[in-house]
Design a protein around this motif. Structure first.
Motif, PDB file in Angstrom:
ATOM      1  N   GLU A   1       0.526  -1.375  -0.485  1.00 26.75           N
ATOM      2  CA  GLU A   1       0.629   0.125  -0.130  1.00 26.75           C
ATOM      3  C   GLU A   1       0.533   1.378  -0.084  1.00 26.75           C
ATOM      4  OE1 GLU A   1       0.247  -2.480   2.803  1.00 26.75           O
ATOM      5  OE2 GLU A   1       1.215  -0.603   4.489  1.00 26.75           O
ATOM      6  N   LYS A   2       2.062   1.111   0.689  1.00 28.21           N
ATOM      7  CA  LYS A   2       3.114   1.951   0.275  1.00 28.21           C
ATOM      8  C   LYS A   2       3.881   1.844  -0.959  1.00 28.21           C
ATOM      9  CE  LYS A   2       0.712   4.762   3.552  1.00 28.21           C
ATOM     10  NZ  LYS A   2       0.400   6.164   2.422  1.00 28.21           N
ATOM     11  N   ARG A   3       3.932   0.585  -1.829  1.00 24.84           N
ATOM     12  CA  ARG A   3       4.801   0.597  -2.555  1.00 24.84           C
ATOM     13  C   ARG A   3       5.605   0.394  -2.247  1.00 24.84           C
ATOM     14  NH1 ARG A   3       0.435   1.309  -4.197  1.00 24.84           N
ATOM     15  NH2 ARG A   3      -0.544   2.380  -6.066  1.00 24.84           N
TER      16      ARG A   3
ATOM     17  N   ALA B   1       9.226   1.625  -3.746  1.00 29.54           N
ATOM     18  CA  ALA B   1       9.289   2.887  -4.173  1.00 29.54           C
ATOM     19  C   ALA B   1      10.527   4.044  -3.271  1.00 29.54           C
ATOM     20  CB  ALA B   1       8.606   3.973  -4.258  1.00 29.54           C
TER      21      ALA B   1
ATOM     22  N   ILE C   1      13.086   4.960  -0.190  1.00 27.57           N
ATOM     23  CA  ILE C   1      13.032   5.066   0.841  1.00 27.57           C
ATOM     24  C   ILE C   1      11.862   6.093   0.919  1.00 27.57           C
ATOM     25  CG2 ILE C   1      13.631   7.793   0.647  1.00 27.57           C
ATOM     26  CD1 ILE C   1      15.811   7.403   2.612  1.00 27.57           C
TER      27      ILE C   1
ATOM     28  N   LEU D   1       9.347   8.923   1.788  1.00 27.08           N
ATOM     29  CA  LEU D   1       9.960  10.199   2.160  1.00 27.08           C
ATOM     30  C   LEU D   1       9.210  10.867   3.394  1.00 27.08           C
ATOM     31  CD1 LEU D   1       8.507  10.392  -1.567  1.00 27.08           C
ATOM     32  CD2 LEU D   1      10.946  10.521  -0.658  1.00 27.08           C
TER      33      LEU D   1
ATOM     34  N   ALA E   1      16.183   3.266  -3.426  1.00 29.66           N
ATOM     35  CA  ALA E   1      17.116   2.776  -2.126  1.00 29.66           C
ATOM     36  C   ALA E   1      16.243   1.261  -3.499  1.00 29.66           C
ATOM     37  CB  ALA E   1      16.271   3.144  -0.783  1.00 29.66           C
TER      38      ALA E   1
ATOM     39  N   LYS F   1      17.052   8.218  -8.142  1.00 30.40           N
ATOM     40  CA  LYS F   1      16.014   9.558  -7.881  1.00 30.40           C
ATOM     41  C   LYS F   1      17.179  10.003  -7.331  1.00 30.40           C
ATOM     42  CE  LYS F   1      12.021  11.271  -7.962  1.00 30.40           C
ATOM     43  NZ  LYS F   1      10.178  11.380  -7.161  1.00 30.40           N
TER      44      LYS F   1
END
Ligand code: ACO
Length: 273
Positions: free
Chosen positions: A43-45, A81, A83, A85, A142, A164
């Motif tokens: 749910e938070k990739r 996705a 670290i 954020l 990461a 990124k």
């Protein structure tokens, strides 16, 4: 020692040795010679935190001896996705602090924190195992570096790698720069990192970032097929050969030839001595 370290971090080395854990968004399972690590916060990739890296390090420290292949994968649409954020906000991740707080500590303390995080990635190169990243969807920052920490990358055709960090004012510091340069060469690594552009499956295959690209639904099977091939060779010979291959770039041809002779003498002794 490893057990004490694991307990210090609130983990249980015995659980890892027994082959099944679930903590901090990371699942770990062992089936005979195969271990599977699954980032499990879809749910938070599968965004990563200090706790993710501690858990990866704990698994590495306590990996059951029989394991020969380690698969690293991500639950859901994205491998990772990158670290979390929230770590860049003053509040940080609850219970884990933030980078902005850590940046106010002295340099040595901060560097030590990074070394601890890197420990979660470095063990995946051990000669005794072959690590495979099974990568679908986004592998950012990461997440890209976790895929780079593995020996092999098998990808789905929707994969998108992106380093990124430079776009965010950072450098990639989770052990990814060396394997990236070794895989794709310096010029391509500069291109990929300093533009923070996306590398998709066809390019990943072409430049050596991925070994195999398959349709998303075939990813698990492709990984299983590769595992079967890897397990078909002799365990000790595989470890000795990986040691030789890993050392090759740092040695002259003459030095490498000597190293081959030493490893072969040990092999022959083990087989016939
Ligand atoms: N950290 C924290 N939460 C994240 C992260 C992340 N890195 N990535 C995604 N999420 C969360 C989103 O906030 C969202 O949460 P919500 O449902 O509570 O709003 C949920 O995951 C789903 O994200 P979406 O953006 O809705 O998913 P989508 O599939 O459309 O996009 C993508 C995925 C492209 C990965 C996008 O989420 C994104 O750009 N994430 C940030 C990537 C990033 O900059 N990572 C840092 C790299 S640098 C480094 O790793 C050091």
């Amino acid at each position: 020692m490893a057990e004490a370290q694991a307990q210090q971090r609130g983990g249980n080395a015995e659980e890892v040795s027994a082959g099944k854990t679930a903590a901090d968004g990371v699942r770990f399972e062992v089936d005979g010679e195969i271990a599977t690590i699954t980032l499990d916060r879809p749910e938070k990739r599968n965004a990563q935190t200090f706790a993710t890296w501690s858990e990866l390090a704990r698994i590495g420290e306590n990996l059951p001896e029989q394991v020969r292949v380690v698969v690293v994968k991500g639950e859901g649409p994205s491998f990772s996705a990158g670290i979390d954020l929230r770590m860049f906000t003053p509040e940080g991740v609850p219970g884990q602090g933030s980078f902005s707080a850590a940046a106010k500590s002295d340099g040595a303390t901060f560097e030590q924190r990074i070394r601890q995080a890197q420990a979660g990635f470095l063990w995946l190169r051990r000669p005794e195992i072959v690590s495979i990243a099974a990568v679908q969807g986004h592998a950012i920052g990461a997440g890209f570096q976790l895929a780079l920490a593995c020996d092999l990358r098998i990808v789905a055709d929707d994969v998108s790698f992106c380093m990124k960090e430079p776009a965010l004012g950072l450098v990639p510091d989770l052990t990814g720069t060396k394997p990236l340069v070794e895989l794709v060469g310096l010029a391509k690594a500069i291109d990929i990192c300093l533009t923070a552009r996306t590398v998709r499956a066809d390019e990943a295959l072409r430049i050596g970032l991925a070994e195999i690209a398959v349709a998303g639904g075939d990813l698990d099977q492709a990984v299983q097929n590769k595992i079967a091939e890897l397990l078909a060779t002799n365990r000790d010979a595989a470890a000795a050969t990986k040691r030789l291959l890993q050392g090759a770039q740092g040695r002259t041809l003459e030095e490498q030839s000597v190293a081959e002779g030493i490893e072969q003498a040990a092999r022959l002794k083990a087989l016939f001595g």
